[in-house]
Design a protein around this motif. Structure first.
Motif, mmCIF file in Angstrom:
data_model
loop_
_atom_site.group_PDB
_atom_site.id
_atom_site.type_symbol
_atom_site.label_atom_id
_atom_site.label_comp_id
_atom_site.label_asym_id
_atom_site.label_seq_id
_atom_site.Cartn_x
_atom_site.Cartn_y
_atom_site.Cartn_z
ATOM 1 N N ALA A 135 0.776 -1.159 0.113
ATOM 2 C CA ALA A 135 0.182 -0.072 -0.087
ATOM 3 C C ALA A 135 0.916 1.144 0.106
ATOM 4 C CB ALA A 135 -0.989 0.109 1.331
ATOM 5 N N GLY A 136 0.594 2.180 -0.692
ATOM 6 C CA GLY A 136 1.297 3.405 -0.639
ATOM 7 C C GLY A 136 0.024 4.601 -0.516
ATOM 8 N N ALA A 137 0.529 5.748 0.156
ATOM 9 C CA ALA A 137 -0.357 6.982 0.518
ATOM 10 C C ALA A 137 0.261 8.090 0.346
ATOM 11 C CB ALA A 137 -0.880 6.329 1.944
ATOM 12 N N ARG A 138 -0.439 9.322 0.100
ATOM 13 C CA ARG A 138 0.106 10.616 -0.149
ATOM 14 C C ARG A 138 -0.771 11.462 0.323
ATOM 15 N NH1 ARG A 138 2.589 13.885 -4.157
ATOM 16 N NH2 ARG A 138 1.766 15.295 -2.817
ATOM 17 N N LEU A 139 -0.782 12.532 0.926
ATOM 18 C CA LEU A 139 -1.467 13.713 0.981
ATOM 19 C C LEU A 139 -1.852 14.394 -0.092
ATOM 20 C CD1 LEU A 139 -2.807 15.063 3.565
ATOM 21 C CD2 LEU A 139 -0.826 16.642 3.811
ATOM 22 N N LEU A 140 -3.231 14.472 -0.372
ATOM 23 C CA LEU A 140 -3.759 15.098 -1.514
ATOM 24 C C LEU A 140 -4.052 16.651 -1.374
ATOM 25 C CD1 LEU A 140 -5.898 12.222 -3.135
ATOM 26 C CD2 LEU A 140 -3.518 12.897 -3.669
ATOM 27 N N GLU A 141 -4.767 16.697 -0.304
ATOM 28 C CA GLU A 141 -5.346 18.089 -0.125
ATOM 29 C C GLU A 141 -5.298 18.428 1.378
ATOM 30 O OE1 GLU A 141 -9.357 18.224 -1.509
ATOM 31 O OE2 GLU A 141 -9.078 17.085 -3.168
ATOM 32 N N VAL A 142 -5.270 19.767 1.772
ATOM 33 C CA VAL A 142 -5.400 20.379 3.155
ATOM 34 C C VAL A 142 -6.373 21.383 3.171
ATOM 35 C CG1 VAL A 142 -4.069 21.224 5.086
ATOM 36 C CG2 VAL A 142 -3.070 19.721 3.295
ATOM 37 N N HIS A 143 -7.437 21.160 4.181
ATOM 38 C CA HIS A 143 -8.483 22.017 4.173
ATOM 39 C C HIS A 143 -8.546 22.602 5.810
ATOM 40 C CE1 HIS A 143 -10.232 21.206 0.413
ATOM 41 N NE2 HIS A 143 -9.876 20.051 0.632
ATOM 42 N N GLU A 144 -9.362 23.503 6.106
ATOM 43 C CA GLU A 144 -9.269 23.952 7.613
ATOM 44 C C GLU A 144 -9.237 23.084 8.697
ATOM 45 O OE1 GLU A 144 -12.321 26.997 8.281
ATOM 46 O OE2 GLU A 144 -11.532 27.428 10.221
ATOM 47 N N ARG A 145 -10.374 22.205 8.398
ATOM 48 C CA ARG A 145 -10.466 21.221 9.491
ATOM 49 C C ARG A 145 -10.037 19.793 8.969
ATOM 50 N NH1 ARG A 145 -14.375 23.031 13.714
ATOM 51 N NH2 ARG A 145 -14.749 25.540 13.335
ATOM 52 N N LYS A 146 -9.996 19.525 7.783
ATOM 53 C CA LYS A 146 -9.737 18.061 7.288
ATOM 54 C C LYS A 146 -8.680 18.043 6.157
ATOM 55 C CE LYS A 146 -13.125 18.744 3.716
ATOM 56 N NZ LYS A 146 -14.334 18.435 3.042
ATOM 57 N N CYS A 147 -8.036 16.878 6.111
ATOM 58 C CA CYS A 147 -7.273 16.738 4.728
ATOM 59 C C CYS A 147 -7.452 15.298 4.192
ATOM 60 C CB CYS A 147 -5.626 16.416 5.374
ATOM 61 S SG CYS A 147 -5.514 15.391 6.517
ATOM 62 N N VAL A 148 -7.264 15.480 3.044
ATOM 63 C CA VAL A 148 -7.530 14.165 2.026
ATOM 64 C C VAL A 148 -6.271 13.259 1.863
ATOM 65 C CG1 VAL A 148 -8.711 13.358 0.000
ATOM 66 C CG2 VAL A 148 -9.467 15.504 1.064
ATOM 67 N N ILE A 149 -6.228 12.096 1.925
ATOM 68 C CA ILE A 149 -5.214 11.277 1.512
ATOM 69 C C ILE A 149 -5.665 10.245 0.625
ATOM 70 C CG2 ILE A 149 -3.514 9.626 2.759
ATOM 71 C CD1 ILE A 149 -3.760 11.002 5.432
ATOM 72 N N GLY A 150 -4.829 9.966 -0.395
ATOM 73 C CA GLY A 150 -4.866 9.335 -1.504
ATOM 74 C C GLY A 150 -4.020 7.811 -1.176
ATOM 75 N N HIS A 151 -4.571 6.824 -1.450
ATOM 76 C CA HIS A 151 -4.030 5.542 -1.250
ATOM 77 C C HIS A 151 -4.081 4.570 -2.540
ATOM 78 C CE1 HIS A 151 -5.409 6.635 2.854
ATOM 79 N NE2 HIS A 151 -4.360 5.811 3.379
ATOM 80 N N GLY A 152 -3.070 3.878 -2.813
ATOM 81 C CA GLY A 152 -3.073 2.881 -3.594
ATOM 82 C C GLY A 152 -2.740 1.655 -3.279
ATOM 83 N N LEU A 153 -3.209 0.315 -3.541
ATOM 84 C CA LEU A 153 -3.007 -1.027 -3.221
ATOM 85 C C LEU A 153 -2.466 -1.635 -4.466
ATOM 86 C CD1 LEU A 153 -2.966 -2.759 -0.464
ATOM 87 C CD2 LEU A 153 -5.247 -3.493 -1.361
ATOM 88 N N PHE A 154 -1.308 -2.273 -4.405
ATOM 89 C CA PHE A 154 -0.805 -3.145 -5.499
ATOM 90 C C PHE A 154 -0.298 -4.447 -5.058
ATOM 91 C CE2 PHE A 154 0.272 1.406 -5.402
ATOM 92 C CZ PHE A 154 0.252 1.793 -6.604
ATOM 93 N N ASP A 155 -0.580 -5.229 -6.000
ATOM 94 C CA ASP A 155 -0.314 -6.594 -5.861
ATOM 95 C C ASP A 155 1.181 -6.878 -6.248
ATOM 96 O OD1 ASP A 155 0.398 -6.800 -8.741
ATOM 97 O OD2 ASP A 155 -1.528 -8.106 -9.094
#
Lengths: 106, 153
Positions: free
Chosen positions: A40-60
């Motif tokens: 699994a890999g993850a990175r921060l995509l967006e940052v807002h005032e009270r929340k952030c969005v993290i994107g993940h990818g799962l690979f075989d």
């Protein structure tokens, strides 16, 4: 992802912060079979005032993408159990992660 | 202690899924077209903050909608998850009964479009929606086929 951000903040004496999962969106691309392994890999995509969005990818084991996921993480006040704006210092650090090309601290 | 949490009329949901065995068993009660699925929340389901772990809630929602799809299609065989969205509305307290029922918005030859609310202690703790693949009956092993056709009773 949480550990990377926390470690970065701790090293520079910045305040701790607590985030909880508010929303998950998962798209399954293909099945993964056993025996085998998944990465699994993850990175921060967006940052807002009270929340952030993290994107993940799962690979075989052959690096095929098997699932993608977007997680909305909400900044939480542990005492009131309600959402709270990120500390400005924390937010600046998060924005740096989000803006970086590889999602890692520079 | 957890046995007391299971509402009357619920029976063990037998699924050939080793992962679900780690959190379950899950319990079900068929009411016509509706399939109620739930489990008692135990200490082993908790997160470091003492609430039910988010991964558990997502797993239960996935099973509620997957089993709910199987109940509607009458094919009690895995309906693989194509997409899944979940909103964590509030924490679910351990030591309570957690339950959900799938709503099937549409069923096509290949897919079931579902949603569900997970309720714990009389309050919605998670809302979810997902798309589930209807299995090809011809690909179910012949020895199993007659055993898995039909709704849960």
């Amino acid at each position: 992802m949480r550990q990377i951000v926390r470690r970065s903040l701790r090293a520079s004496g910045r305040p701790r912060f607590r985030v909880v999962v508010g929303r998950l969106e998962i798209d399954f691309k293909q099945q993964v079979f056993h025996p085998g392994h998944a990465t699994a890999g993850a990175r921060l995509l967006e940052v807002h005032e009270r929340k952030c969005v993290i994107g993940h990818g799962l690979f075989d084991g052959e690096s095929n993408c098997t699932a993608v996921l977007k997680a909305v993480m909400v900044s939480l006040n542990e005492e009131t159990r309600r959402s709270v704006p990120f500390d400005p210092v924390v937010r600046a650090a998060l924005e740096k992660f989000a803006a970086s090309q590889d999602g890692l601290p520079t | 202690m957890t046995d007391k949490l299971i509402p009357e009329g619920f029976r063990t949901l037998n699924v050939t899924d080793d992962f679900v065995g780690l959190i379950g068993p899950l319990w079900f009660k068929a009411e016509g077209e509706r399939l109620r699925v739930g489990l008692p929340l135990e200490p082993r389901h908790g997160n470091p903050m003492g609430w039910a772990h988010g991964g558990l809630l997502v797993t239960v929602a996935d099973m509620v909608m997957g089993a709910g799809s199987a109940h509607v299609t009458g094919i009690r065989w895995p309906h693989p998850t194509i997409s899944l969205s979940t909103e964590f509305v509030r924490g679910a307290k351990l030591g309570q009964w957690l339950e959900g029922t799938a709503r099937i918005a549409r069923r096509t030859i290949n897919f079931c479009f579902c949603s569900c609310d997970l309720v714990c202690g009389g309050e919605i703790v998670l809302v979810a929606s997902g798309v589930f693949k209807v299995p090809d009956v011809g690909k179910i092993p012949e020895a199993m086929r007659s055993k898995v056709m039909g709704k849960w009773e």
